[in-house]
Enzyme design. Structure first.
Site, PDB file in Angstrom:
ATOM      1  N   HIS A 179      35.168  16.099  -5.165  1.00 47.99           N
ATOM      2  CA  HIS A 179      36.515  16.447  -5.615  1.00 47.99           C
ATOM      3  C   HIS A 179      36.630  17.961  -5.705  1.00 47.99           C
ATOM      4  O   HIS A 179      35.877  18.606  -6.437  1.00 47.99           O
ATOM      5  CB  HIS A 179      36.816  15.786  -6.962  1.00 47.99           C
ATOM      6  CG  HIS A 179      36.979  14.306  -6.863  1.00 47.99           C
ATOM      7  ND1 HIS A 179      36.583  13.444  -7.865  1.00 47.99           N
ATOM      8  CD2 HIS A 179      37.493  13.526  -5.872  1.00 47.99           C
ATOM      9  CE1 HIS A 179      36.856  12.198  -7.499  1.00 47.99           C
ATOM     10  NE2 HIS A 179      37.406  12.231  -6.294  1.00 47.99           N
ATOM     11  N   GLU A 182      36.530  20.343  -8.980  1.00 50.25           N
ATOM     12  CA  GLU A 182      35.418  20.228  -9.930  1.00 50.25           C
ATOM     13  C   GLU A 182      34.353  21.279  -9.610  1.00 50.25           C
ATOM     14  O   GLU A 182      33.251  20.971  -9.165  1.00 50.25           O
ATOM     15  CB  GLU A 182      34.865  18.799  -9.892  1.00 50.25           C
ATOM     16  CG  GLU A 182      35.908  17.758 -10.293  1.00 50.25           C
ATOM     17  CD  GLU A 182      35.479  16.321 -10.077  1.00 50.25           C
ATOM     18  OE1 GLU A 182      34.290  16.090  -9.760  1.00 50.25           O
ATOM     19  OE2 GLU A 182      36.329  15.413 -10.224  1.00 50.25           O
ATOM     20  N   ARG A 241      42.470  18.007  -5.433  1.00 48.09           N
ATOM     21  CA  ARG A 241      41.380  17.045  -5.628  1.00 48.09           C
ATOM     22  C   ARG A 241      40.862  16.460  -4.304  1.00 48.09           C
ATOM     23  O   ARG A 241      39.660  16.328  -4.100  1.00 48.09           O
ATOM     24  CB  ARG A 241      41.877  15.915  -6.536  1.00 48.09           C
ATOM     25  CG  ARG A 241      40.962  14.688  -6.641  1.00 48.09           C
ATOM     26  CD  ARG A 241      41.648  13.644  -7.524  1.00 48.09           C
ATOM     27  NE  ARG A 241      41.028  12.332  -7.456  1.00 48.09           N
ATOM     28  CZ  ARG A 241      40.112  11.876  -8.300  1.00 48.09           C
ATOM     29  NH1 ARG A 241      39.675  12.660  -9.253  1.00 48.09           N
ATOM     30  NH2 ARG A 241      39.629  10.654  -8.180  1.00 48.09           N
ATOM     31  N   ASN A 258      36.257   9.916  -2.951  1.00 49.57           N
ATOM     32  CA  ASN A 258      35.525   9.019  -3.848  1.00 49.57           C
ATOM     33  C   ASN A 258      36.290   7.723  -4.117  1.00 49.57           C
ATOM     34  O   ASN A 258      36.036   7.031  -5.093  1.00 49.57           O
ATOM     35  CB  ASN A 258      35.207   9.706  -5.177  1.00 49.57           C
ATOM     36  CG  ASN A 258      34.032   9.050  -5.887  1.00 49.57           C
ATOM     37  OD1 ASN A 258      33.083   8.618  -5.247  1.00 49.57           O
ATOM     38  ND2 ASN A 258      34.103   8.963  -7.213  1.00 49.57           N
ATOM     39  N   HIS A 311      29.824  15.226 -10.746  1.00 49.43           N
ATOM     40  CA  HIS A 311      31.266  15.389 -10.960  1.00 49.43           C
ATOM     41  C   HIS A 311      31.517  16.179 -12.247  1.00 49.43           C
ATOM     42  O   HIS A 311      30.600  16.536 -12.975  1.00 49.43           O
ATOM     43  CB  HIS A 311      31.943  14.021 -11.094  1.00 49.43           C
ATOM     44  CG  HIS A 311      32.045  13.245  -9.828  1.00 49.43           C
ATOM     45  ND1 HIS A 311      33.232  12.999  -9.183  1.00 49.43           N
ATOM     46  CD2 HIS A 311      31.093  12.632  -9.075  1.00 49.43           C
ATOM     47  CE1 HIS A 311      33.023  12.282  -8.102  1.00 49.43           C
ATOM     48  NE2 HIS A 311      31.718  12.032  -8.013  1.00 49.43           N
ATOM     49  N   SER A 312      32.783  16.393 -12.532  1.00 45.77           N
ATOM     50  CA  SER A 312      33.230  16.843 -13.837  1.00 45.77           C
ATOM     51  C   SER A 312      34.670  16.344 -13.996  1.00 45.77           C
ATOM     52  O   SER A 312      35.334  16.042 -12.999  1.00 45.77           O
ATOM     53  CB  SER A 312      33.179  18.374 -13.951  1.00 45.77           C
ATOM     54  OG  SER A 312      34.209  18.991 -13.219  1.00 45.77           O
ATOM     55  N   GLU A 385      29.039  13.031 -14.888  1.00 43.05           N
ATOM     56  CA  GLU A 385      30.219  13.850 -15.186  1.00 43.05           C
ATOM     57  C   GLU A 385      29.783  14.959 -16.143  1.00 43.05           C
ATOM     58  O   GLU A 385      29.412  14.687 -17.286  1.00 43.05           O
ATOM     59  CB  GLU A 385      31.318  12.995 -15.831  1.00 43.05           C
ATOM     60  CG  GLU A 385      31.852  11.870 -14.947  1.00 43.05           C
ATOM     61  CD  GLU A 385      32.963  12.332 -14.035  1.00 43.05           C
ATOM     62  OE1 GLU A 385      33.343  13.530 -14.103  1.00 43.05           O
ATOM     63  OE2 GLU A 385      33.466  11.504 -13.252  1.00 43.05           O
TER      64      GLU A 385
END
Length: 428
Positions: A179, A182, A241, A258, A311-312, A385
């Site tokens: 993404h 992120e 994103r 994703n 991710h975040s 995350e």
């Protein structure tokens, strides 16, 4: 009383999707508290009628289900949104007063020769240069593998890290930046590679890991999207994103990579609308980025034991499934691993990380990469995350990169050491 921490993009959607440009002077984050289902519905309607793109929760239908919903309000829409909230007696306050300051801080236009490469966010060009330099500096330990190209024909480079060379070594896969917004994710991949290479033969755990497994690292899964987030300081660009593919019969750009894997594709809480930020694509693995990763992992199916997707944000340690409420066969084993990780991170930084299956820990979703990896036979498949829990969201200040990466490093190393120990024990 349910607290919804909302951050939303309220924007001219046509302008966003076609040009990616948006002028704003003072974008803000609001903290909103709803106390009734009616208020939640009003909030849902506000985002929908304003063509909103939700930040963390992504789609309006999640507002009733999520304890935290994040929504960023652009300056030109701020007054109208606040008036609507006041009219319906929905409590709200300014959480972050000027998003642009955080974007400028992340982009760090006043870089100096003395700034630490690993404690700042780097452009795609800087990352490509770093890949070349790292492979040359550690030529005895690093192999650069081109696994494919993006929609806009940018290379997808994987770094293969190896310690002791021997046949039939098992392997770990790690990808970052699926993404685009992120940014802490690619920053961690760079941090991780540097840590492993610099500490081989000097740190016992690093040496044990690299002598027992090869590690494949994809620093930027979505280079087109990541490049787009750096193209302008406008909030709209920074919050992109998806990838940047063109969709048939639509002016809307991009697919959520994703949601594009063949794991119960395009079913649970995933959109078939090309204008949605969670658009699953026209078919499973329709995107060149997804195809490249899936093909590489299929070709290494006999060796890859662990899959990490970085991710975040939200500080969560997730494992399959996201597309189903069914428990995976090794649920107890991986849950115990992540409990250990969460406790170690808590000891290190004091930060709390939740852990569990994606479907119950965050929400149901289909087409997720680690679900696909698990169904391919990689029984230790995770989505981590990283920081934070919403104070800065995707706009994590550079000053927090070091702590966030050390927390992720604890997670990656703890799981790897547990799996290596089990593998070696089973082979005796």
């Amino acid at each position: 009383m349910k607290v919804l921490l909302v951050l939303a993009f309220l924007m001219n959607l046509d302008n966003l999707l076609q040009t990616g440009d948006c002028a704003s002077t003072r974008d803000q984050v609001l903290s909103i508290t709803t106390s009734t289902s009616e208020q939640e519905e009003i909030l849902n309607n506000i985002t929908t009628s304003c063509k909103a793109m939700l930040w963390r929760v992504f789609e309006p239908q999640y507002i009733k289900e999520e304890g935290e919903v994040h929504l960023l309000v652009l300056a030109e829409n701020s007054q109208a949104v606040k008036e609507e909230l006041q009219k319906n007696n929905i409590k709200h306050q300014v959480w972050l007063d000027n998003i642009q300051d955080l974007i400028d801080m992340q982009m760090d236009s006043k870089r100096t020769a003395h700034s630490d490469f690993y404690e700042r966010f780097n452009t795609l060009e800087e990352i490509y240069d770093w890949i070349n330099q790292t492979s040359q500096l550690y030529s005895n330990m690093v192999e650069t593998v081109l696994i494919g190209t993006s929609f806009e024909k940018r290379p997808l480079y994987v770094l293969k890290l190896s310690g002791e060379k021997r046949a039939e070594k098992k392997a770990i896969w790690m990808d970052c930046g699926i993404h685009a917004r992120e940014w802490i994710s690619p920053a961690f991949c760079l941090w991780f590679v540097n840590h492993m290479l610099r500490n081989y033969k000097g740190d016992q755990d690093v040496t044990l890991i690299l002598d027992n497994v090869d590690i494949y690292v994809l620093p930027v899964f979505n280079p087109d999207g990541y490049k787009h987030t750096w193209n302008s300081t406008a909030t709209v660009n920074r919050m992109w994103r998806k990838n940047r593919s063109h969709n048939k019969n639509s002016t809307c750009i991009g697919v959520d990579l994703n949601r594009n894997f063949d794991a119960n594709w395009c079913n649970e809480k995933t959109s078939k609308d090309p204008c949605s930020v969670t658009y699953c694509g026209p078919s499973p693995e329709s995107e060149p980025e997804t195809q490249a990763v899936a093909n590489f992992l299929r070709s290494h199916n006999d060796s890859v034991q662990i899959y990490y997707a970085i991710h975040s944000y939200s500080q969560m340690l997730l494992f399959p499934y996201s597309y189903s409420l069914d428990k995976i066969p090794n649920y107890d084993e991986v849950s115990d691993m992540l409990k250990d990780v969460a406790e170690k991170i808590k000891t290190y930084s004091g930060n709390t990380y939740s852990y569990g299956p994606g479907a119950t820990t965050i929400y149901l979703a289909s087409g997720i990469s680690n679900d696909w990896a698990y169904d391919q036979g990689i029984k230790y498949s995770f989505t981590f995350e990283l920081q934070d829990r919403g104070r800065y969201g995707f706009l994590l200040p550079p000053s927090l990169i070091s702590q966030a990466c050390n927390e992720a490093l604890i997670a990656v190393k703890t799981v790897a050491l547990r799996v290596i120990e089990k593998t070696n024990s089973d082979s005796q």
